[in-house]
Scaffold this motif. Structure first.
Motif, PDB file in Angstrom:
ATOM      1  N   PHE A   1     -70.904  18.898 106.730  1.00  0.00           N
ATOM      2  CA  PHE A   1     -69.791  19.181 107.653  1.00  0.00           C
ATOM      3  C   PHE A   1     -70.155  18.629 109.025  1.00  0.00           C
ATOM      4  CE2 PHE A   1     -68.451  23.505 105.518  1.00  0.00           C
ATOM      5  CZ  PHE A   1     -68.117  22.833 104.357  1.00  0.00           C
TER       6      PHE A   1
ATOM      7  N   THR B   1     -61.320  27.570 112.360  1.00  0.00           N
ATOM      8  CA  THR B   1     -62.211  26.418 112.453  1.00  0.00           C
ATOM      9  C   THR B   1     -61.513  25.194 111.870  1.00  0.00           C
ATOM     10  OG1 THR B   1     -63.244  26.752 110.288  1.00  0.00           O
ATOM     11  CG2 THR B   1     -64.243  27.900 112.159  1.00  0.00           C
TER      12      THR B   1
ATOM     13  N   MET C   1     -67.056  20.339 114.113  1.00  0.00           N
ATOM     14  CA  MET C   1     -66.397  21.617 113.878  1.00  0.00           C
ATOM     15  C   MET C   1     -65.896  22.261 115.175  1.00  0.00           C
ATOM     16  SD  MET C   1     -67.722  25.000 111.863  1.00  0.00           S
ATOM     17  CE  MET C   1     -67.701  24.156 110.276  1.00  0.00           C
TER      18      MET C   1
ATOM     19  N   TYR D   1     -62.864  21.051 110.674  1.00  0.00           N
ATOM     20  CA  TYR D   1     -64.083  20.249 110.581  1.00  0.00           C
ATOM     21  C   TYR D   1     -63.933  19.134 109.558  1.00  0.00           C
ATOM     22  CZ  TYR D   1     -64.801  23.658 106.746  1.00  0.00           C
ATOM     23  OH  TYR D   1     -64.646  24.449 105.631  1.00  0.00           O
TER      24      TYR D   1
END
Lengths: 152, 152, 152
Positions: free
Chosen positions: C83, C98, C86, C100
């Motif tokens: 990831f 969130t 973010m 991401y």
């Protein structure tokens, strides 16, 4: 399924978390920049380094020698280490255990980029004169894990 | 070897570190989302942008024009920027210096993903009306570094 | 161009930011480690999961079943989720949004690594008995986005 009952993990303090991010960023800048002495100096004198595939290295001098030798595989290409999904846990005695994904990209002069096998790494960090150092590193390479599973 | 003597780096405050992560996440969401005006607006009016391979851009309008032009290489594919190993240091005057690894993945409609050459980037961030803006960005592309080394 | 006028985003507290990093690290260690029950337990009972390409899953049991089935595509190879970029925003009611970038690398026993199509993901996290759980996850796969763009 224990969705509502599983206790949450112990979360590191923001100060420690940020210090750990800076430790790894600087350690990897040194490694990928070819400063193997500086890289090795981020390990404690009593450190143990277990590379993927077996064997073990004791102390910064052995780690420096091994890191320099391992970098030979890049030829003149430029390696970069990438980490992600890092857990950080501080024990009562102040030692810090981390675990994370790692891989290496290798950029060649022709513009191509090779992605090396991903790894799962576990470190123990300690403080030496107030500064974080790695006391141990254990690397599991995912391709070897997959091979062992296949032969399982 | 100076394991026990090397002083630790200056660590950013957790508040600043998190603010920096959010700055880059939003800057790259804009860039990769094709919002080149929004991307350029994250640079200060007196900013200087030094792309890999030479040349220099001054100010948000030049940066917007160049970013839009550079994105042409993706055709209709979807780029994503990935950063890692970021150092963050705040000077006494409040300017923030960062350095980090960067690469771009390009996802095509056929499901393939291309990894562009990795880079080493150095930024200086400043506050404009309280909000972080990039005042300078210097990008070194690792394939060009490797080529210069080979021609050394 | 509104460089000096755009208000900055709301920044999460360092404590929340770090907690979120640890949530994802542990969630993905479980997923990539084949602990699909543990992975699913990180979702709330009323969770909704919208995989790329359509459809929707409701609740941990459906998510566990789907995650186990999806992992079949790896054969015996080792997946790792990555990831980046973010954003983390906390609403007044304590829910955390969130967004991401995500991708999966797949390491095979022959040492090759495949990079799966990148994605843009949006989550909503909530607290259950004090611990973060995912209440929703919406995944957009970039190759499908590129394809839709091409088909205009």
């Amino acid at each position: 399924m224990t969705t509502d009952e599983t206790p949450g993990p112990k979360i590191p303090s923001p100060e420690l978390y940020v210090e750990v991010t800076q430790f790894y960023a600087r350690q990897m800048h040194r490694m990928d920049g070819g400063d193997f002495g500086g890289f090795a100096a981020s390990f404690s004198q009593d450190s143990v380094f277990a590379p993927a595939g077996g064997g073990g290295l004791r102390g910064p001098e052995a780690i420096e020698t091994a890191a320099r030798a391992a970098a030979g595989r890049f030829g003149g290409a430029q390696p970069r280490h990438w980490f992600d999904m890092m857990t950080v846990e501080e024990a009562d005695d102040g030692t810090v255990s981390t675990s994370y994904y790692a891989t290496v990209t290798v950029a060649s002069s022709d513009g191509s980029v090779q992605v090396e096998p991903t790894c799962f790494v576990r470190d123990v960090l300690v403080r030496v004169a107030g500064t974080l150092r790695a006391r141990s590193r254990v690397i599991e390479r995912d391709d070897l894990t997959a091979r062992a599973r296949a032969e399982g």
